[in-house]
Design an enzyme around this catalytic site. Structure first.
Site, short mmCIF file in Angstrom:
data_model
loop_
_atom_site.label_atom_id
_atom_site.label_comp_id
_atom_site.label_asym_id
_atom_site.label_seq_id
_atom_site.Cartn_x
_atom_site.Cartn_y
_atom_site.Cartn_z
N ARG A 212 0.69 -22.49 -3.19
CA ARG A 212 1.52 -21.35 -2.81
C ARG A 212 0.92 -20.09 -3.43
O ARG A 212 0.38 -20.12 -4.53
CB ARG A 212 2.96 -21.50 -3.33
CG ARG A 212 3.85 -22.43 -2.51
CD ARG A 212 4.13 -21.89 -1.10
NE ARG A 212 5.07 -22.71 -0.35
CZ ARG A 212 4.73 -23.75 0.43
NH1 ARG A 212 3.47 -24.11 0.54
NH2 ARG A 212 5.66 -24.41 1.09
N GLU A 241 3.03 -13.44 3.01
CA GLU A 241 2.47 -14.00 4.24
C GLU A 241 3.27 -13.50 5.44
O GLU A 241 4.50 -13.46 5.35
CB GLU A 241 2.50 -15.54 4.19
CG GLU A 241 1.57 -16.08 3.10
CD GLU A 241 1.56 -17.60 3.00
OE1 GLU A 241 2.26 -18.27 3.78
OE2 GLU A 241 0.83 -18.12 2.16
N HIS A 260 -2.51 -20.20 5.81
CA HIS A 260 -1.55 -21.24 5.43
C HIS A 260 -1.59 -22.41 6.42
O HIS A 260 -0.60 -22.71 7.09
CB HIS A 260 -0.13 -20.65 5.33
CG HIS A 260 0.79 -21.49 4.48
ND1 HIS A 260 1.78 -20.95 3.68
CD2 HIS A 260 0.88 -22.82 4.30
CE1 HIS A 260 2.43 -21.92 3.06
NE2 HIS A 260 1.90 -23.08 3.43
#
Ligand code: GLV
Length: 299
Positions: A212, A241, A260
């Protein structure tokens, strides 16, 4: 029932409005399930997230209300470990830079090859430090063994795993040529890789993050990559993000980035969807969710 069918982010206001009166929610890691939102939903009985990480959900707020939260562990372990290794190899061997060099037409007779042409960093025989020895961290260690790497590990509670030498976080950072992060984002791990820890990494090391974004101080990382303290980085996750265009990591040639996509294979995403639905079916049938983050709500 309301279904958000667009590929863009579901706006928080639409989520709040559509959830009003709903009993259950199937969400993604891009949906912020905050305490104020939960508090505004007296009818809410269950939440199922199609993700293994649940840092986008206020778990304590759900637990206080006795609301189970489902997630999708296990099925994405190997896929995410593959992604971490792909970033590690790409960063070490400058694969993206080389790809752009060729595709942009720079590979010509006058710059065709030389002994130091696109030289990178050896993976085979190097030392890999894994922070977080859960299932994904352990799967990365297995891959590293196949590459003849020495593997160091750090976990909050020590785990004895064959092939992994347990060391302190300080030792891991000092000794590792490659460091891969595999911890969840929690209040304990926010900014775990802060400026001091980044500065304490072995000179010329490579950092890989498929966990993360909030775990790493992105500005300190960019500075260490810019000034040559670190060799490269492979980054799949960002503090914000989608990543902002002016994020300093994006302008560095020694950073390989991805949006991601750690668990992004067709099969794994299908398995994650299946688990998320299994959790919903259980909740609707009055059964405990089989993959529950806060099973204490059932006791
Ligand atoms: C991916 O990051 C997940 O948490 O599922």
């Amino acid at each position: 029932m309301y279904v958000w069918t667009q590929s863009g982010l579901l706006p928080a206001a639409v989520l709040a409005e559509q959830l009003s009166g709903c009993k259950g929610l199937l969400c993604l890691l891009t949906d912020q399930i905050s305490r104020p939102l939960i508090d505004s939903l007296p009818e809410l009985e269950f939440v199922s997230s199609m993700s293994v990480g649940v840092d986008h959900v206020d778990v304590a707020a759900l637990t206080e209300r006795g609301i189970p939260l489902g997630h999708t562990p296990g099925v994405l372990v190997d896929t995410t470990a593959d992604a971490a290794f792909a970033l590690l190899l790409s960063a070490a061997r400058r694969i993206v830079e080389a790809d752009q060099y060729v595709k942009q037409g720079n590979w010509r007779d006058e710059k065709a090859w030389s002994p130091d042409f696109f030289t990178g960093k050896d993976v085979s025989g190097a030392t890999l430090g894994i922070i977080g020895l859960g299932a994904i961290g352990q799967a990365v260690a297995k891959r590293a063994a196949g590459f003849g790497m020495r593997v160091l590990g750090f976990n909050r509670s020590t785990r004895e795993i064959e092939g992994i030498e347990n060391v302190s976080l300080e030792q891991l950072l000092l000794r590792s040529d490659f460091v891969s992060l595999h911890v969840a984002l929690t209040p304990e791990t926010v900014n775990l890789m802060n400026a001091d820890r980044i500065a304490s990494m072995k000179p010329g090391a490579v950092l890989v993050n498929t966990a993360r974004g909030g775990i790493v101080d992105e500005h300190a990382l960019a500075e260490a990559l810019r000034n040559g303290q670190l060799y490269a980085a492979g980054i799949d996750v960002f503090e914000k993000e989608p990543v902002e265009a002016d994020n300093p990591l994006l302008s560095l040639p020694n950073v390989v980035v991805a949006p991601h996509i750690g668990s992004a294979t067709v099969l794994t995403r299908a398995k994650m969807a299946d688990l998320a639905v299994e959790n919903i079916i259980a909740a609707l049938s009055g059964q405990p969710m089989p993959h529950c983050v806060n099973p204490e709500v059932y006791s």
